[in-house]
Write a protein that holds these residues in place. Structure first.
Motif, PDB file in Angstrom:
ATOM      1  N   UNK A 151       7.240 -17.290  20.272  1.00  0.00           N
ATOM      2  CA  UNK A 151       8.263 -17.158  21.316  1.00  0.00           C
ATOM      3  C   UNK A 151       9.227 -16.015  20.992  1.00  0.00           C
ATOM      4  N   UNK A 152       9.634 -15.914  19.719  1.00  0.00           N
ATOM      5  CA  UNK A 152      10.607 -14.897  19.318  1.00  0.00           C
ATOM      6  C   UNK A 152      10.071 -13.471  19.440  1.00  0.00           C
ATOM      7  N   UNK A 153       8.769 -13.309  19.441  1.00  0.00           N
ATOM      8  CA  UNK A 153       8.204 -11.961  19.593  1.00  0.00           C
ATOM      9  C   UNK A 153       8.665 -11.298  20.883  1.00  0.00           C
ATOM     10  N   UNK A 154       8.912 -12.116  21.908  1.00  0.00           N
ATOM     11  CA  UNK A 154       9.355 -11.573  23.187  1.00  0.00           C
ATOM     12  C   UNK A 154      10.798 -11.920  23.511  1.00  0.00           C
ATOM     13  N   UNK A 155      11.361 -12.905  22.799  1.00  0.00           N
ATOM     14  CA  UNK A 155      12.726 -13.331  23.096  1.00  0.00           C
ATOM     15  C   UNK A 155      13.772 -12.522  22.327  1.00  0.00           C
ATOM     16  N   UNK A 156      13.428 -12.061  21.128  1.00  0.00           N
ATOM     17  CA  UNK A 156      14.378 -11.309  20.317  1.00  0.00           C
ATOM     18  C   UNK A 156      14.419  -9.844  20.733  1.00  0.00           C
TER      19      UNK A 156
END
Length: 233
Positions: A151-156
Motif C-alpha cells: 500500500x505504501x508504495x503508492x501512498x507515500x
C-alpha cells in the motif's frame, strides 16, 4: 494498484489478447488493503475466489498479481480445463530470470521486495521451484526488502519510495555483485524500474549497472501466458 498496471500492459501490444482486470472487493469478511504477510495470501484467496469463480469459464488464462507463492494459483488451476492456464507473477519472474541466466555462464538473480517478512517467504518459494542444490544457490542471490508495505508504495511520497527501492537494490548488489537480473518483488512496483536501475548503477557503476536486467513479474506473466495461448498449448 490495478490502475497502475493498465498502461503497463497496454504497451505490450498483444493483438491476439484481451486483458481484463479483477480487483478484490473492499467489503466482505476478509477485506485487505494490501497483502503484507504470507498469512494474508490465504485470507485473500478466501476473499476473492467467490468473485472470481464465475469468470473462470470465460477466460483462457489467469495471472495472479501478488508477488508470493500465492494459494490462489493452485486453487484456480484445480478449476481449469484443457487449454486454460494460470501462473503468478512470482513464478513467472523466477522462471524468466532462470531463462535469462541460462544464456550466461555467470551471474545470479535477486529480488527487491516490500516488507522484511517476505525475505524468508520468497526465499522458500524460490527453493520450492527447484532452485536449490546443484548450483541453485549460486544462481539465486536472495531477497532484500525496503520495509514498505504494498500500500505504501503508492501512498507515500514518490521520492521517498524511489529512494527506498534504490537503496535496497544497492544493498542487494553490494552483497552479491554477480547479480545480473533483479526482480521487482511486488505488483505495486510496476513502473518503478528506474529506481532499481539507479541502485544498480550506484552499486556497480554506470556500465555494469545499465547491463542488469530488471524483470517485472506482471509483464513476465502476461508474456508467458500469451505465449502459451498463441502456441495453442
Amino acid at each position: 494498484m490495478t490502475e497502475a498496471l493498465k498502461p503497463l500492459l497496454a504497451s505490450l501490444h498483444h493483438t491476439h489478447l484481451t486483458v481484463t482486470y479483477l480487483t478484490a472487493p473492499l467489503d466482505g469478511p476478509y477485506p485487505l488493503r494490501s497483502i503484507d504477510h504470507p498469512s494474508d495470501c490465504a485470507l485473500s484467496t478466501t476473499h476473492i475466489f467467490p468473485t472470481l469463480q464465475p469468470h473462470l469459464a470465460n477466460h483462457d488464462a489467469f495471472l495472479v498479481a501478488c508477488y508470493s507463492s500465492h494459494p490462489l494459483v493452485p486453487r484456480i488451476r484445480q478449476q481449469l480445463g484443457k487449454g486454460q492456464h494460470v501462473t503468478g507473477i512470482f513464478e513467472a519472474s523466477v522462471a524468466t530470470s532462470l531463462d535469462l541466466l541460462a544464456q550466461r555462464e555467470v551471474g545470479a538473480f535477486g529480488i527487491v521486495t516490500t516488507g522484511k517478512v517476505w525475505e524468508e517467504a520468497l526465499g522458500r518459494g524460490v527453493e520450492a521451484m527447484g532452485v536449490a542444490g546443484g548450483g541453485g544457490e549460486r544462481r539465486f542471490a536472495g531477497v532484500e526488502s525496503t520495509g514498505l508495505s504494498a500500500y505504501e508504495l503508492h501512498a507515500l511520497d514518490a521520492a521517498e519510495v524511489r529512494k527506498a527501492i534504490s537503496a535496497t537494490t544497492r544493498k542487494l548488489l553490494g552483497r552479491r555483485p554477480d547479480v545480473r537480473v533483479v526482480c521487482l518483488g511486488c505488483a505495486g512496483m510496476a513502473g518503478m524500474e528506474q529506481a532499481v536501475r539507479e541502485g544498480c548503477v550506484d552499486a556497480l557503476g554506470e556500465a555494469e549497472g545499465e547491463r542488469v536486467i530488471i524483470v517485472d513479474g506482471v509483464l513476465a506473466g502476461v508474456n508467458m501466458l500469451a505465449g502459451y495461448l498463441k502456441a495453442g498449448l
